[in-house]
Design an enzyme around this catalytic site. Structure first.
Site, mmCIF file in Angstrom:
data_model
loop_
_atom_site.group_PDB
_atom_site.id
_atom_site.type_symbol
_atom_site.label_atom_id
_atom_site.label_comp_id
_atom_site.label_asym_id
_atom_site.label_seq_id
_atom_site.Cartn_x
_atom_site.Cartn_y
_atom_site.Cartn_z
ATOM 1 N N TRP A 103 0.820 -1.206 0.000
ATOM 2 C CA TRP A 103 0.000 0.000 0.000
ATOM 3 C C TRP A 103 0.853 1.254 0.000
ATOM 4 C CZ3 TRP A 103 -4.177 -1.047 -2.143
ATOM 5 C CH2 TRP A 103 -4.867 -2.232 -1.872
ATOM 6 N N ASP A 172 -1.854 6.090 6.717
ATOM 7 C CA ASP A 172 -2.890 5.234 6.128
ATOM 8 C C ASP A 172 -3.263 4.195 7.178
ATOM 9 O OD1 ASP A 172 -4.448 3.425 4.771
ATOM 10 O OD2 ASP A 172 -2.957 2.961 3.217
ATOM 11 N N LYS A 196 -12.484 -2.352 6.423
ATOM 12 C CA LYS A 196 -11.799 -3.305 7.299
ATOM 13 C C LYS A 196 -12.343 -3.203 8.727
ATOM 14 C CE LYS A 196 -8.658 -3.477 3.765
ATOM 15 N NZ LYS A 196 -7.950 -2.541 2.888
HETATM 16 C C1 LIG Z 1 -7.321 -2.031 1.856
HETATM 17 C C2 LIG Z 1 -6.251 -1.020 1.982
HETATM 18 C C3 LIG Z 1 -6.098 0.032 1.058
HETATM 19 C C4 LIG Z 1 -6.958 0.156 -0.177
HETATM 20 O O1 LIG Z 1 -8.160 0.669 0.150
HETATM 21 P P1 LIG Z 1 -9.243 1.083 -0.985
HETATM 22 O O2 LIG Z 1 -10.335 1.623 -0.116
HETATM 23 O O3 LIG Z 1 -9.591 -0.162 -1.711
HETATM 24 O O4 LIG Z 1 -8.642 2.105 -1.850
HETATM 25 C C5 LIG Z 1 -5.105 0.952 1.282
HETATM 26 N N1 LIG Z 1 -4.307 0.880 2.348
HETATM 27 C C6 LIG Z 1 -4.408 -0.119 3.256
HETATM 28 C C7 LIG Z 1 -3.481 -0.164 4.419
HETATM 29 C C8 LIG Z 1 -5.387 -1.085 3.093
HETATM 30 O O5 LIG Z 1 -5.493 -2.093 3.991
#
Ligand SMILES: *Cc1c(COP(=O)(O)O)cnc(C)c1O
Length: 367
Positions: A103, A172, A196
């Site tokens: 990511w 993030d 999540k």
């Molecule tokens: C799932 C995830 C993403 C991607 O998220 P989207 O909402 O599909 O863009 C980005 N960063 C992390 C750490 C993730 O777990």
């Protein structure tokens, strides 16, 4: 109904009580005579839902006054670009990023469209850990901020302390938001796709500091015509995330997930619950030598434990047999293989117990 043990990485398991509350509002939200999906985002009932979601997130995370709380679309992936678009005004503006996996690799690519972005830390080979306190980060004095991924969903590694820097942090937190206490005041921006820990996909929680909002104004002045409306944090904050039609169903679900977390005792209680679940699973991974954990012990994620069996072929067998036994979503990410159990806030201890006993049974049959 036979809901199985769901270890999916995202969208992920949600408490049945939350799903039932969503279900109950689909034909009619309260006594409005309209279903949740059919009511105006500018109606009083919906505004109350949005306001409650914001208030709950503020209480749960201890978000300081002056910070904006936004519920946007486009996922975490849009925030890779949007945060940089608001903070960096071109090649003279620098940001540093800690690269710990998939990511953050995606993030740096988008950030580089907006400024001079360099890796302050990077692993070659096995992405099995994150920097530990005391590890040198190659930070530039004139970097405006430092970006990191608090939990690496794909590799199963997690920061257990904030990166050591005085710079504003951008995090993030898609896969560990509200799973433990964090010091929001150290952050310029926190963003997290909801799918999540906070509910369904299609809504992204974004927390923006006063400093970051000032940067938006600075950057705005350097862009011909200004920041695009949909990518302008100031505009989204001024309009309470309702510049255009938000994901009303997603925000309702998010509000109910936050209520579930608050009713469960808040982020401290979630951390204790998550620690108990992860401890039980890692204890099994470490027990006999049959399994091998994929990350170093210090970097182990409480959200996405990753491990391998004695061979890739047995991992494939494990996933097939587990699926047949009602344990879903245990295949490692397609880019790394192996096994992964995503055990976010909502995952129950009973699912961990079912998984551990299945792992023991599997070892007896294949060990
Ligand atoms: C799932 C995830 C993403 C991607 O998220 P989207 O909402 O599909 O863009 C980005 N960063 C992390 C750490 C993730 O777990």
């Amino acid at each position: 109904m036979a809901r199985k043990h769901n270890f999916s990485a995202g969208p992920a398991f949600m408490p049945l009580s939350v799903i039932e509350q969503i279900q109950a509002t689909l034909p009619e939200l309260g006594e409005t005579g309209q279903g949740l999906m059919e009511i105006s985002h500018r109606s009083k009932p919906f505004e109350a839902i949005r306001d409650s979601a914001e208030a709950r997130l503020r209480r749960l995370m201890g978000i300081p006054e002056g910070y904006a709380v936004l519920f946007l679309q486009g996922g975490a992936s849009m925030q890779f670009y949007m945060h940089a678009r608001n903070l960096l005004a071109g090649p003279d503006d620098k940001a540093d990023i800690i690269l710990t996996g998939r990511w953050s690799d995606n993030a740096i690519k988008e950030m580089r469209r907006c400024g001079d972005v360099a890796a302050a830390w990077q692993l070659s080979g096995d992405l099995n850990h994150v920097p530990q306190p005391g590890d040198a980060l190659n930070l530039r004095d004139d970097a405006r901020y430092v970006h990191f991924t608090s939990n690496n969903t794909v590799y199963g590694s997690q920061f257990h302390a904030l990166p050591e820097t005085d710079k504003p942090l951008v995090s993030d937190m898609s896969s560990d938001i509200c799973s433990r206490p964090v010091d929001v005041s150290r952050h310029a921006i926190i963003y997290a796709g909801a799918q999540k820990n906070l509910g369904p996909s299609g809504v992204t929680a974004v927390i923006v500091s006063p400093w970051a909002l000032e940067q938006s104004s600075r950057v705005d002045a350097t862009i011909p015509g200004g920041l695009p409306s949909m990518l302008d944090y100031r505009l989204m904050a001024k309009k309470d995330s309702m510049f255009n039609t938000p994901n009303t169903l997603g925000i309702f679900a998010l509000e109910k997930m936050l209520a579930w977390i608050e009713d469960g005792g808040g982020v401290e209680a979630m951390e204790a619950r998550n620690q108990r679940k992860a401890d039980a699973l890692y204890a099994e991974i470490d027990r006999s030598g049959f399994w091998t954990g994929c990350t170093t012990v210090e970097s182990r994620s409480l959200m996405n434990p990753t491990w391998r069996g004695p061979s890739a072929a047995l991992d494939t067998t494990f996933v097939a047999e587990a699926t047949a036994a009602g344990l879903l979503g245990l295949k490692g990410h397609r880019s790394v293989g192996g096994l992964r159990a995503s055990i976010y806030n909502a995952c129950e201890q009973s699912s961990i117990e079912a998984l551990v006993s299945f792992m023991q049974d599997f070892e007896r049959r294949h060990g």
